[in-house]
Motif scaffolding. Structure first.
Motif, PDB file in Angstrom:
ATOM      1  N   GLU A   1     -11.162   1.361   5.389  1.00 41.87           N
ATOM      2  CA  GLU A   1      -9.884   1.729   6.013  1.00 41.87           C
ATOM      3  C   GLU A   1      -9.501   0.748   7.125  1.00 41.87           C
ATOM      4  O   GLU A   1      -8.324   0.500   7.362  1.00 41.87           O
TER       5      GLU A   1
ATOM      6  N   THR B   1      -3.474  -9.799   2.457  1.00 40.92           N
ATOM      7  CA  THR B   1      -2.909  -8.906   1.447  1.00 40.92           C
ATOM      8  C   THR B   1      -4.065  -8.332   0.632  1.00 40.92           C
ATOM      9  O   THR B   1      -5.214  -8.741   0.812  1.00 40.92           O
ATOM     10  N   ALA B   2      -3.721  -7.416  -0.282  1.00 42.84           N
ATOM     11  CA  ALA B   2      -4.771  -6.826  -1.118  1.00 42.84           C
ATOM     12  C   ALA B   2      -5.488  -7.911  -1.916  1.00 42.84           C
ATOM     13  O   ALA B   2      -6.683  -7.823  -2.167  1.00 42.84           O
TER      14      ALA B   2
ATOM     15  N   ILE C   1      -4.051  -5.108   6.385  1.00 40.15           N
ATOM     16  CA  ILE C   1      -3.368  -5.910   5.378  1.00 40.15           C
ATOM     17  C   ILE C   1      -1.961  -5.404   5.115  1.00 40.15           C
ATOM     18  O   ILE C   1      -1.617  -4.275   5.420  1.00 40.15           O
ATOM     19  N   ASN C   2      -1.173  -6.263   4.521  1.00 42.97           N
ATOM     20  CA  ASN C   2       0.188  -5.917   4.154  1.00 42.97           C
ATOM     21  C   ASN C   2       0.170  -5.431   2.718  1.00 42.97           C
ATOM     22  O   ASN C   2      -0.144  -6.178   1.797  1.00 42.97           O
ATOM     23  N   LYS C   3       0.505  -4.172   2.533  1.00 45.30           N
ATOM     24  CA  LYS C   3       0.342  -3.600   1.194  1.00 45.30           C
ATOM     25  C   LYS C   3       1.476  -3.998   0.247  1.00 45.30           C
ATOM     26  O   LYS C   3       1.283  -4.041  -0.965  1.00 45.30           O
ATOM     27  N   GLU C   4       2.668  -4.283   0.819  1.00 43.75           N
ATOM     28  CA  GLU C   4       3.801  -4.619  -0.055  1.00 43.75           C
ATOM     29  C   GLU C   4       3.661  -6.022  -0.649  1.00 43.75           C
ATOM     30  O   GLU C   4       3.882  -6.237  -1.823  1.00 43.75           O
TER      31      GLU C   4
ATOM     32  N   GLU D   1      -7.962  -2.079   5.296  1.00 43.50           N
ATOM     33  CA  GLU D   1      -6.705  -1.649   4.677  1.00 43.50           C
ATOM     34  C   GLU D   1      -5.585  -1.594   5.723  1.00 43.50           C
ATOM     35  O   GLU D   1      -4.441  -1.922   5.436  1.00 43.50           O
ATOM     36  N   LYS D   2      -5.959  -1.157   6.928  1.00 45.40           N
ATOM     37  CA  LYS D   2      -4.965  -1.043   7.985  1.00 45.40           C
ATOM     38  C   LYS D   2      -4.395  -2.412   8.362  1.00 45.40           C
ATOM     39  O   LYS D   2      -3.266  -2.532   8.802  1.00 45.40           O
TER      40      LYS D   2
ATOM     41  N   ASP E   1       2.432  -9.442  -2.161  1.00 47.97           N
ATOM     42  CA  ASP E   1       1.447  -9.737  -3.166  1.00 47.97           C
ATOM     43  C   ASP E   1       0.681 -10.986  -2.721  1.00 47.97           C
ATOM     44  O   ASP E   1      -0.480 -11.178  -3.021  1.00 47.97           O
TER      45      ASP E   1
END
Lengths: 600, 182
Positions: free
Chosen positions: A560, A521-522, A566-569, A563-564, A571
Motif C-alpha cells: 500500500e 506508475t504501475a 504511484i500514479n494509477k491513471e 501504491e500510494k 500507463d
C-alpha cells in the motif's frame, strides 16, 4: 621502503598473507604506496594488477594518503535512526572536510562504512581500529579536540564495556548487552568437557552425534552441519580444513562479536571437534576486519587452550593434532559467503567461486574444507558437553536447540537474546520491549521486511529461518528510507562479477527513486518485480540472489505504501526533463533553450 | 487507400547500422513491400508523418534535443514503438560519455585536443545545431517503448521475424540463435 621489505619477510613471502602484508604496509605509510605495490608484487611473484585488484576490492585499503586518524563511520540503518546525520555533520565540521576526504591539516580522514556489528549501540565508528559507540555531537567535539592534541585513540576511551570487553587485551567501550541467557550458548560450560566427550568417539561417531542433534547452520542458510562434516570427511585429500566464519557482515547482526568476546573457548573447542570429525589439522578463524580489536585477546585465549592441552599436539592426550590460525578480511560483506571467504583467506579478492564444486570438495587451497558459522561451532561444543538428546529436546521438531538473536532498532532492550527456536515474532517483540511496531527486518538486509500481518510467524528453519539479525522499526519510521539504505548497501557491496547484481540493483534503485519521487506508475512496480526476480535467478552467489529482497519483500508486505506513491491513471511517466537535461549545453554554448510546442 | 500496416523508422543517436541490418533482409524486402507501407523513414525519405502509423522502429538513443523531439513525435504518431538495437535499448556506444560531464567532453573535443588548430578552438554553438543533452538517454527513459529488439545490430532475421509477427498479429518466435550474442 625498508619497512615494506621487513613486513614481507616477516610473512615469509606467503601469498595467502597478502592481506596482512598490505594492512601492515598501510599502517606503516598511511596508504599503500606505488612502491609498496611493486615490492609486494615482486616478492610474492604475482602481477601488479593482482595486488591492485586486492587493494581496490576491500573497503579498508587506501592507495591515497590518509590522515593520522582515520574515521570509519557506520552507515547502517539503525545508525541513521540513532542520529548518524548529526554525528556525520559534526565530524565534517570538526575535520573541516567531507566524507571520503582528509582534513586540510592532514590530521583526520573520514570514510563511511557498512554495518560494523554494533547495531545495538549506534552511531558507531572505527577510528584507527578502535571502536567508538553511541556517538553524539558532544562526543565528536571532544574526540576531535583530543585528536588535535595528538592523543592516542585508545586513550580517548573513557569507560570500557562489560565482561571481557574490559579485558586488558581488549579494552573496548563495546557493550555485550546480553539480555537473555539461554541454555546452550550461555548455559553451563567448562572448557574441554565437550571435546573430551567427542574424542572418545571415532570421527564418524562425532558426525553421527551432530546428525542426531539435528544441528543446522546458524549463519542463516541452515545447512545440516553433520552432513557438511560428513561430505568434507569423505573427500579424499592429504589435507582437510576447518574454517570458522566470523565475518558477520549481515546488517544488524552482532551475536558472533559477543560470542567471541564471552565464549571464545566454546567456539575454538567446536573448531577442534570439527577438525577431528573431518580429519583436519588446521582450523582458520576468519575474523572480520571490523573485529580486529578482539584479535590479541583471541590469540591469548588460543595460547591458554594450547597450554591446557586443548589445542596443538596430542590434544586431550589423544593422538590428534590441531592448530588454529586467525585470518582477517579487510572489509567486504560478500566475504561472509563461504567461497568468497576462502578466496579472501587465501589472500585474494573476495570474489565468490562457482559452485559446485562446493568448499567441502574444493575449499581452502583446493582442499576439502568445512566452513561453519561461529555459533554453529559453539553449539557443537555444547552438544558434546550435554549430549544430543538434551539438545534435541529444545526448540521445535525441525529446528532443534536455541538461536542467538541480535536485536536492534526501536525497542527498550536491544542486544543479544538466546531463545529456543519456535518463538513467534510477536513474543520476541514483547520480550525486547518493542511498541507501536511498524516493521521487523528479519535476517538483515538480505532477509525480509515483515509487517504486522507476519508477526505471528515463528523463528525456525521451517518458517522464518534467520542468521539472527532482527531490526525493529516503529510507526514513526519511513519504509522508503529503510529500503533505500539496504539498496545502497547492496550496490556498495556487490563484488561486480555478475551483471544482474552489479547493474541490476542500480537500475532497481533508480526505479525505486522514481517511485519515491511520485513519478512512478504501475508498470514501474511491475518492472521492479520482474528485475528483482531476474537478479535472484541469474546471480551466482547468495549476495546477488538476495540483494533485491529489501524492495521485493516490502513490495509484498507494504504494497500500500508503494501504491500510494504511484500514479494509477498513467500507463507510463517519464522522469526525463528536457529543459533540465540541456542546461549544461546552454551554459557551455551560451545559448538559450526554448522548448518547441509539441505540434510544431 | 490500402489497409496495409504502416511503418515508420528513425535513426537518433545511432550509426545507421540497425537500418543497414534492416536492409539486410535482402530479397525479403519485396515481400515486405507487399505486407506493409512506409511512412516517415530514411528508407523512403519521407521527412514528416503523413498518417497514423502502426509500427515505429527507433534506432539510437537520445543525445540531443532534436532526438527527443523526433522520439516524442514517433510516440505520438505510432501505435507500437520499438527500440531497435543496443543504442536505443541502453544508450550504446554514445552513452560512453555518460560518466563524463558534457562540459568536459566538449572542452576535450574542441578546445584541448591536440588535433585542434589554435584558431579553431571553439565549442560549436550555431543555433541550428540541436542542443546536446547532459547524457545519452535510452529511448524508454524518455517515452514508453513497447518492444525491445537487442543486438548491435539486431540481425536482419530478428528484425524480419519481429516485424512480420507484429503485422501478421502472431507471437514472435525468437529462436535462441536470433538473440544470442557471443
Amino acid at each position: 621502503m625498508d619497512s615494506i621489505k621487513k613486513i614481507i619477510s616477516r610473512y615469509k613471502k606467503d601469498r595467502t598473507r597478502l592481506l596482512d602484508i598490505l594492512k601492515e604496509a598501510q599502517a606503516a605509510e598511511g596508504k599503500i604506496s606505488d612502491q609498496a605495490i611493486e615490492a609486494v608484487a615482486a616478492a610474492l611473484q604475482i602481477s601488479r594488477a593482482e595486488v591492485e585488484g586486492v587493494i581496490s576490492f576491500y573497503h579498508f585499503f587506501s592507495d591515497r594518503p590518509t590522515g593520522k586518524y582515520v574515521i570509519y563511520l557506520n552507515n547502517s540503518v539503525t545508525s541513521g535512526m540513532a542520529g548518524r546525520e548529526k554525528v556525520a555533520r559534526a565530524l565534517e565540521k570538526e575535520a573541516n572536510c567531507r566524507f571520503g576526504q582528509t582534513s586540510p591539516d592532514g590530521l583526520i580522514t573520514l570514510f563511511e562504512t557498512s554495518c560494523i556489528g554494533m547495531n545495538d549501540q549506534e552511531p558507531a565508528a572505527i577510528i584507527n581500529g578502535v571502536i567508538f559507540t553511541s556517538l553524539n555531537e558532544e562526543k565528536v567535539k571532544k574526540i576531535a579536540g583530543q585528536m588535535r592534541k595528538n592523543i592516542d585513540v585508545q586513550e580517548m576511551i573513557e569507560e570500557y564495556g562489560d565482561g571481557a570487553n574490559r579485558h586488558d587485551l581488549v579494552r573496548a567501550m563495546v557493550k555485550n548487552h546480553i539480555r537473555k541467557e539461554g541454555p546452550v550458548i550461555f548455559g553451563d560450560y567448562q572448557t574441554g568437557l565437550g571435546l573430551n566427550q567427542a574424542l572418545k568417539l571415532a570421527p564418524e561417531g562425532v558426525i553421527n552425534e551432530i546428525k542426531k542433534a539435528n544441528l543446522m547452520g546458524r549463519g542463516g542458510a541452515g545447512f545440516p552441519t553433520g552432513l557438511k562434516w560428513e561430505l568434507c570427511r569423505k573427500e579424499k585429500s592429504s589435507e582437510h580444513y576447518v574454517v570458522c566464519n566470523a565475518d558477520e557482515g549481515e546488517p544488524g547482526t552482532f551475536k558472533d562479536r559477543v560470542l567471541l568476546t564471552e565464549r571464545p573457548e566454546m567456539v575454538f573447542e567446536g573448531m577442534v571437534i570439527a577438525g577431528y570429525a573431518v580429519g583436519a589439522k588446521l582450523g582458520i578463524l576468519y575474523l572480520r576486519h571490523e573485529y580486529t580489536y578482539l584479535k590479541r585477546y583471541l590469540k591469548y585465549i588460543l595460547e591458554n587452550m594450547r597450554q591446557n592441552g586443548f589445542l596443538g599436539k596430542k590434544i586431550a592426550g589423544q593422538n590428534f593434532d590441531f592448530e588454529i590460525e586467525i585470518k582477517s578480511g579487510a572489509g567486504a560483506y560478500v566475504c561472509g559467503e563461504e567461497s568468497a571467504l576462502i578466496e579472501s583467506a587465501e589472500g585474494k579478492r573476495g570474489d565468490p567461486r562457482d559452485r559446485p564444486p562446493f568448499p567441502v570438495q574444493n575449499g581452502y587451497l583446493g582442499s576439502p574444507t568445512t566452513v561453519n558459522n561461529v555459533e554453529t561451532l559453539a553449539t557443537a561444543t555444547q552438544i558434546f558437553t550435554h549430549g544430543s538428546a538434551w539438545f534435541r529436546a529444545m526448540g521445535t521438531s525441525v529446528s532443534a536447540g536455541t538461536k542467538l538473536l541480535s536485536v536492534s532498532g526501536d525497542c527498550d532492550r536491544p542486544g543479544i537474546y538466546e531463545v529456543e527456536w519456535g518463538l513467534t515474532l510477536k513474543e520476541l517483540l514483547s520480550l525486547v520491549g518493542a511498541e507501536e511496531t511498524l516493521a521487523v527486518q528479519v535476517g538483515g538486509a538480505s532477509g525480509q521486511c515483515l509487517s504486522e500481518a507476519g508477526f505471528g510467524r515463528k523463528l525456525c528453519y521451517s518458517d522464518l529461518a534467520t542468521g539472527g539479525s532482527v531490526i525493529i522499526f516503529n510507526k514513526t519510521r519511513d519504509i522508503f528510507s529503510i529500503v533505500r539504505n539496504f539498496l545502497d548497501f547492496f550496490i556498495e557491496e556487490s563484488c561486480g562479477w555478475c551483471t544482474p547484481c552489479r547493474a541490476g540493483n542500480v537500475l532497481i534503485k533508480n526505479k525505486f527513486e522514481k517511485i519515491a519521487s511520485g513519478l512512478g506508475t504501475a508498470s514501474d512496480l511491475a518492472e521492479i518485480e520482474a528485475w528483482g526476480k531476474l537478479i535472484k535467478a541469474t546471480s551466482r552467489c547468495g549476495l546477488g540472489q538476495t540483494s533485491p529482497n529489501p524492495v521485493l519483500t516490502t513490495l509484498t508486505n507494504f504494497r500500500e505504501i508503494y501504491e500510494k506513491k504511484i500514479n494509477k491513471e498513467a500507463d507510463f511517466r517519464s522522469e526525463f526533463d528536457l529543459a533540465r537535461s540541456v542546461e549544461q549545453a546552454c551554459q557551455v554554448t551560451g545559448r538559450k533553450f526554448e522548448e518547441e510546442r509539441e505540434d510544431a | 487507400m490500402s489497409s496495409k500496416p504502416v511503418i515508420a523508422t528513425a535513426s537518433l543517436a545511432g550509426c545507421f547500422g540497425c537500418h543497414m541490418s534492416f536492409l539486410d533482409i535482402d530479397e525479403r524486402l519485396l515481400e515486405l513491400i507487399e505486407l506493409v507501407e512506409f511512412d516517415k523513414s530514411p528508407i523512403d525519405d519521407l521527412k514528416k508523418f503523413t498518417r497514423p502509423v502502426d509500427i515505429g522502429l527507433i534506432e539510437g538513443g537520445c543525445c540531443n534535443a532534436e532526438n527527443v523531439e523526433v522520439l516524442r513525435s514517433f510516440r505520438k504518431n505510432c501505435r507500437i514503438l520499438i527500440s531497435l538495437g543496443e543504442c536505443a535499448v541502453m544508450g550504446g556506444l554514445p552513452a560512453m560519455r555518460n560518466t563524463i560531464s558534457l562540459k568536459d567532453c566538449l572542452e576535450e573535443a574542441y578546445l584541448n585536443s591536440p588535433t585542434v588548430a589554435p584558431e579553431d578552438r571553439v565549442i560549436p554553438n550555431d543555433e541550428d545545431l540541436p542542443l546536446l543533452l547532459d547524457r545519452v538517454y535510452p529511448c524508454h527513459e524518455v517515452v514508453k517503448i513497447d518492444y525491445f529488439l537487442p543486438g548491435c545490430p539486431p540481425s536482419a532475421d530478428l528484425i524480419w521475424e519481429a516485424l512480420t509477427a507484429l503485422v501478421q498479429n502472431r507471437p514472435m518466435k525468437l529462436d535462441y540463435q536470433l538473440i544470442k550474442y557471443d
